[in-house]
Enzyme design. Structure first.
Site, mmCIF file in Angstrom:
data_model
loop_
_atom_site.group_PDB
_atom_site.id
_atom_site.type_symbol
_atom_site.label_atom_id
_atom_site.label_comp_id
_atom_site.label_asym_id
_atom_site.label_seq_id
_atom_site.Cartn_x
_atom_site.Cartn_y
_atom_site.Cartn_z
ATOM 1 N N THR A 1 -0.576 7.466 -7.455
ATOM 2 C CA THR A 1 -1.473 8.418 -6.812
ATOM 3 C C THR A 1 -1.159 9.816 -7.320
ATOM 4 O OG1 THR A 1 -1.655 7.135 -4.782
ATOM 5 C CG2 THR A 1 -2.054 9.500 -4.598
ATOM 6 N N ASP B 1 0.862 -1.180 0.000
ATOM 7 C CA ASP B 1 0.000 0.000 0.000
ATOM 8 C C ASP B 1 0.899 1.231 0.000
ATOM 9 O OD1 ASP B 1 -2.017 1.845 0.274
ATOM 10 O OD2 ASP B 1 -2.246 1.531 2.432
ATOM 11 N N GLU B 2 1.198 1.700 -1.207
ATOM 12 C CA GLU B 2 2.115 2.825 -1.382
ATOM 13 C C GLU B 2 3.402 2.611 -0.577
ATOM 14 O OE1 GLU B 2 -0.047 6.498 -0.728
ATOM 15 O OE2 GLU B 2 -0.826 6.300 -2.764
ATOM 16 N N PRO B 3 4.112 1.500 -0.837
ATOM 17 C CA PRO B 3 5.302 1.191 -0.034
ATOM 18 C C PRO B 3 6.429 2.217 -0.182
ATOM 19 C CG PRO B 3 5.174 -0.258 -1.946
ATOM 20 C CD PRO B 3 3.889 0.482 -1.898
ATOM 21 N N PHE B 4 6.366 3.051 -1.244
ATOM 22 C CA PHE B 4 7.447 4.018 -1.456
ATOM 23 C C PHE B 4 7.132 5.388 -0.863
ATOM 24 C CE2 PHE B 4 7.851 1.392 -5.534
ATOM 25 C CZ PHE B 4 8.700 0.486 -4.926
#
Ligand code: NAG
Ligand code: NAG
Ligand code: NAG
Ligand code: NAG
Ligand code: NAG
Ligand code: NAG
Ligand code: NAG
Ligand code: NAG
Ligand code: NAG
Ligand code: NAG
Ligand code: NAG
Ligand code: NAG
Length: 483
Positions: A202, A119-122
């Site tokens: 996103t 879930d948006e690891p960056f």
């Protein structure tokens, strides 16, 4: 029509209607009292939503989506990435438990289209903790899907946060990936393009507005009179195009100029910050939908809009982390109980949004501060309540920021009381609390009554329907046999 032909026709119709530029929603469940999954699926259907993105693979949610024909993205939580990188076996179990089990269920299965790895690891605030695992986990999941013969149906993607790509000058022509991501991004893009998977990103005009003094509210809200931003000979009329083209340049710079893009999260919060209101959110969403429906694209990708766009978010979630801001719990197009906050065209030419039906609430009771008591310690109690409950509406610019003391104490008490299922001892507060049946809401400041979430919610109608069908079929069969 034979069933196969029928399926083909339905598929063609669906592709014609929603093939390019489909709009879906993110459905998160970080709520103290989530709206029951079957109600949410009804809500999606009644609003003609065709695609939904989940952040995990909750069995209750996937059961409710069975047979719905909605395109589904299931998510792998960040905490699982390490294990999935190092163990092909773990990846196989994950795919077996959370994908195969649901898709291979024939017509009553779940139409899983993507597995989102992390879930948006960056996200920059997470540091580099997940960087070493993401690509390995994605590869292992891909291998597991291939083994299950699902690789042509289900694509592996990695949702990238809005801060993965940037441009210091604000000019799209200077866009690039964040320096710490440079190597990981190239590995990711190589993996994605090898398997014809899109890049999930996103775009957050709301956060851009807050972080960039150069961007005006009008520019973010797609207003025609907004002052454009020029980038050499290209003119940018809105913040969405600007961010999108920063991403296009970042992709081109590392050698992937043609990468297909899915906007995996975009939306506007309605509470908990300045400019986070239903009316700005409505303006933003209407502008965004008009832009997407026009298929005009952006200066760097004219007439080539994102292949899919997922609105963030479907519902408000009162347990989301507020580390980025108090608005985090208010991204919903609908309130926590499925009531539309404003209206816009989800699908071109659609009607007003439809609310969730037959929502079950706890009794009409609220907890407020007892004005007849010595309130010298009330603030301390209220702050303690807020550390567990949701007081984000009280923050500056929020919908309850105007209620003065001790109204704000009551707000905090009530939020805590509702989160604790209206149990009498959750309205104690050292004798300062008082239960009332008179709604203390004032103007825009809503004192909510929470949803009733009981065991009966786990008797999903999907099961009931299947069971009834079976029963009726059995009766009919026995009638046929015995006549
Ligand atoms: C992603 O990772 C962060 C940092 O560990 C965590 O706060 C967040 O809850 C994670 N989200 C999911 C869905 O795993
Ligand atoms: C990721 O998995 C691979 C393959 O098992 C392993 O060699 C590598 O050390 C793992 N990465 C990390 C950072 O643990
Ligand atoms: C499947 O997903 C659920 C929910 O995200 C998780 O609890 C479970 O551990 C997953 N299964 C496997 C085998 O990892
Ligand atoms: C702000 O806008 C001015 C004029 O358009 C431009 O020269 C400058 O580079 C921009 N700065 C940032 C940080 O966006
Ligand atoms: C990122 O990698 C590209 C291609 O290898 C290179 O041109 C660029 O300078 C790198 N940027 C950073 C910030 O390291
Ligand atoms: C931006 O470009 C347009 C059209 O080329 C021009 O009319 C406008 O004056 C320019 N704006 C700025 C701030 O340079
Ligand atoms: C919110 O909008 C107003 C104009 O309506 C503007 O003056 C203000 O700077 C904006 N606040 C933020 C945080 O962007
Ligand atoms: C959904 O589609 C149906 C059939 O086309 C239509 O009658 C209905 O008004 C639509 N609902 C919304 C909310 O647009
Ligand atoms: C307020 O709290 C203090 C410290 O816990 C306590 O000594 C005092 O009696 C309390 N006052 C009232 C009115 O409850
Ligand atoms: C709070 O009060 C001010 C002044 O009366 C008003 O302008 C503002 O709109 C109010 N805010 C909310 C969220 O109701
Ligand atoms: C309520 O307002 C008072 C006075 O402005 C303030 O001291 C207190 O912290 C507020 N409490 C909450 C829960 O916001
Ligand atoms: C509220 O009730 C639900 C359903 O009975 C239960 O799962 C949950 O734990 C309860 N919450 C609290 C804070 O007691």
């Amino acid at each position: 029509m034979p069933p196969n032909l029928c399926t083909v026709v339905v598929f063609l119709l669906a592709t014609m209607a929603y093939g390019g530029g489909a709009v879906g929603v993110n459905w998160g469940t970080t709520a103290s009292h989530p709206l029951p999954p079957t109600k949410v699926v009804e809500l999606l259907k009644s609003n003609n939503v065709t695609k939904v993105k989940l952040l995990d693979a909750d069995p209750g949610v996937l059961e409710a989506l069975s047979g719905s024909n909605l395109g589904v993205t299931v998510g792998i939580p960040n905490a699982s990435l390490r294990t999935l990188n190092s163990s092909k076996k773990a990846a196989e179990s994950w795919v077996h438990d959370n994908v195969t089990r649901y898709v291979s269920n024939g017509g009553s299965g779940v139409k899983i289209e993507y597995v989102a790895v992390g879930d948006e690891p960056f996200l920059q605030s997470y540091g580099e903790q997940f960087h070493p695992f993401v690509i390995g986990a994605a590869m292992n999941i891909h291998i597991a899907l291939a083994r299950a013969k699902l690789e042509s149906k289900v694509k592996v993607v990695v949702p990238c946060s809005f801060d993965s790509f940037l441009s210091e000058s604000g000019h799209p022509s200077k866009g690039h990936f964040r320096a710490d991501l440079n190597r990981t991004m190239i590995e990711l893009l190589t993996f994605l393009s090898k398997h014809s998977s899109p890049f999930f990103a996103t775009i957050s005009p709301f956060l851009s507005l807050h972080q960039n003094k150069n961007i005006s509210l009008d520019f973010t809200l797609f207003k025609a009179n907004a002052k454009p931003h020029n980038d050499s000979r290209r003119t940018y009329k809105n913040s969405f195009d600007l961010s999108y083209d920063i991403l296009i340049t970042a992709l081109s710079t590392v050698g992937f100029p043609k990468m297909e893009i899915v906007v995996s999260q975009i939306g506007w919060p309605t509470d908990g910050a300045a400019n986070a209101t239903s009316s700005t959110a409505e303006t933003f969403m209407k502008g965004l939908m008009e832009h997407l429906h026009s298929k005009s694209g952006t200066p760097l990708r004219p007439r080539d809009p994102p292949s899919e766009t997922y609105i963030f978010s479907l519902l408000d979630e009162d347990q989301r982390s507020v580390s980025t801001g108090n608005f985090e719990r208010h991204w919903g197009v609908f309130t926590f109980d499925g009531q539309a906050k404003y209206h816009f065209d989800f699908i071109q030419g659609s009607k007003n949004l439809v609310d969730a039906q037959n929502v079950e609430y706890l009794p009409s009771k609220w907890c407020v501060v007892n004005n007849n008591k010595d309130l010298s310690n009330a603030t301390a109690s209220s702050l303690e309540a807020c550390s567990l409950a949701d007081c984000t509406a009280l923050s500056p610019g929020g919908s309850c920021s105007n209620i003065s003391w001790p109204g704000n104490i009551s707000y905090a008490f009530n939020s805590y009381y509702q989160q604790h299922n209206q149990s009498a001892d959750s309205c104690n507060f050292g004798g300062l609390g008082l239960i009332t049946t008179v709604d203390p809401s004032v103007d825009n400041c809503r004192f909510s009554v929470q949803l009733r979430t009981s065991l009966s919610d786990f008797l999903y109608p999907a099961y009931l329907t299947q069971w009834m069908t079976l029963l009726v079929t059995t009766i009919l069969l026995s009638l046929t046999i015995f006549t």
